[in-house]
Design an enzyme around this catalytic site. Structure first.
Site, PDB file in Angstrom:
ATOM      1  N   GLY A  18      24.239  80.545 -25.022  1.00  0.00           N
ATOM      2  CA  GLY A  18      23.044  80.439 -25.853  1.00  0.00           C
ATOM      3  C   GLY A  18      21.971  81.365 -25.307  1.00  0.00           C
ATOM      4  N   GLN A  76      13.700  84.626 -23.755  1.00  0.00           N
ATOM      5  CA  GLN A  76      14.448  85.127 -22.588  1.00  0.00           C
ATOM      6  C   GLN A  76      14.599  86.649 -22.609  1.00  0.00           C
ATOM      7  OE1 GLN A  76      17.677  81.936 -23.060  1.00  0.00           O
ATOM      8  NE2 GLN A  76      17.577  82.228 -20.848  1.00  0.00           N
ATOM      9  N   CYS A  88      21.273  78.516 -16.526  1.00  0.00           N
ATOM     10  CA  CYS A  88      20.349  79.236 -17.399  1.00  0.00           C
ATOM     11  C   CYS A  88      20.356  80.701 -16.987  1.00  0.00           C
ATOM     12  CB  CYS A  88      18.934  78.662 -17.269  1.00  0.00           C
ATOM     13  SG  CYS A  88      17.746  79.459 -18.367  1.00  0.00           S
ATOM     14  N   LEU A  89      20.458  81.573 -17.976  1.00  0.00           N
ATOM     15  CA  LEU A  89      20.507  83.012 -17.673  1.00  0.00           C
ATOM     16  C   LEU A  89      19.203  83.488 -17.033  1.00  0.00           C
ATOM     17  CD1 LEU A  89      22.305  84.244 -20.923  1.00  0.00           C
ATOM     18  CD2 LEU A  89      23.277  84.103 -18.620  1.00  0.00           C
ATOM     19  N   HIS A  97      18.683  72.526 -24.752  1.00  0.00           N
ATOM     20  CA  HIS A  97      18.293  73.496 -23.718  1.00  0.00           C
ATOM     21  C   HIS A  97      17.544  74.676 -24.362  1.00  0.00           C
ATOM     22  CE1 HIS A  97      19.380  75.996 -19.975  1.00  0.00           C
ATOM     23  NE2 HIS A  97      19.033  76.921 -20.854  1.00  0.00           N
ATOM     24  N   GLU A  98      18.066  75.162 -25.491  1.00  0.00           N
ATOM     25  CA  GLU A  98      17.452  76.344 -26.133  1.00  0.00           C
ATOM     26  C   GLU A  98      16.111  75.995 -26.783  1.00  0.00           C
ATOM     27  OE1 GLU A  98      18.690  78.921 -25.178  1.00  0.00           O
ATOM     28  OE2 GLU A  98      20.736  78.316 -24.712  1.00  0.00           O
ATOM     29  N   HIS A 106      13.431  76.031 -24.357  1.00  0.00           N
ATOM     30  CA  HIS A 106      12.891  77.373 -24.055  1.00  0.00           C
ATOM     31  C   HIS A 106      11.754  77.743 -25.025  1.00  0.00           C
ATOM     32  CE1 HIS A 106      15.273  79.127 -20.832  1.00  0.00           C
ATOM     33  NE2 HIS A 106      16.422  78.848 -21.427  1.00  0.00           N
TER      34      HIS A 106
END
Ligand code: GNR
Ligand code: NI
Length: 172
Positions: free
Chosen positions: A46, A51, A94-95, A136-137, A140
């Site tokens: 995702g 990000q 997480c990236l 999670h997204e 963000h």
């Protein structure tokens, strides 16, 4: 399509609240295409637009298993409209916080309302990895990171580690 840079903790932009998309423009389509390229290359399941430093309420996702066919999904202005009482724990990464993986407890199932690239509104029930990932997204988009669900001790330790690494990189 263009690979975009993923911003990393402690970049303050990760704490911004992203703005609603009010019109699907060619720029939004380009953003989505670039986000898919960036997400697949990372690789991640995702990605939220913030990000890649774009503060808009846009998410890309693909939770298909490695050898299965790709299942690219786009969520524009997504909202969670219902959450289960039941919780589930999943080890999240997480990236924007590379190499950190910690258990996070969230509602096991959610109902999500979102717009697609044709401006059509959808509602879907999510469970399992889909439920974890969409929560999670959407976090963000609201400036929330999975770190915020950990103990203060763990969170502070991780933030310090990334702050030191950024300081060291800047000094080189
Ligand atoms: O690639 C990712 N994997 C992942 C694993 C468990 C829970 C959430 C995620 S999302 C993450 C990519 C990312 O940082 N998205 O914002
Ligand atoms: Ni993330």
């Amino acid at each position: 399509m263009t690979l975009r840079d993923i911003i990393i903790l402690p970049d303050k932009r990760l704490r911004r609240i992203s703005d609603k998309v009010d019109k699907i423009t060619p720029e939004i389509r380009t953003l989505v295409a670039d986000m898919f390229e960036t997400m697949y290359e990372a690789p991640g399941i995702g990605l939220a637009a913030i990000q890649v430093a774009v503060p808009l309420r846009v998410i890309t996702m693909d939770i298909a298993k490695k050898d299965d066919e790709k299942e690219p999904r786009v969520f524009i202005n997504p909202e969670i409209i219902a959450r289960s009482e039941e919780k589930s724990v999943y080890e999240e990464g997480c990236l924007s916080i590379p190499d950190i993986h910690e258990d996070v407890e969230r509602p096991a199932r959610v109902r999500v309302r979102f717009m697609d690239l044709d401006g059509k509104i959808h509602e879907e029930d999510a469970d399992g990895l889909y439920a974890t990932c969409i929560q999670h997204e959407i976090d963000h988009l609201n400036g929330v990171l999975f770190l915020d669900y950990l103990s203060k001790l763990k969170r502070d330790y991780i933030v310090r580690k990334f702050t030191k690494a950024a300081r060291k990189a800047a000094a080189e």
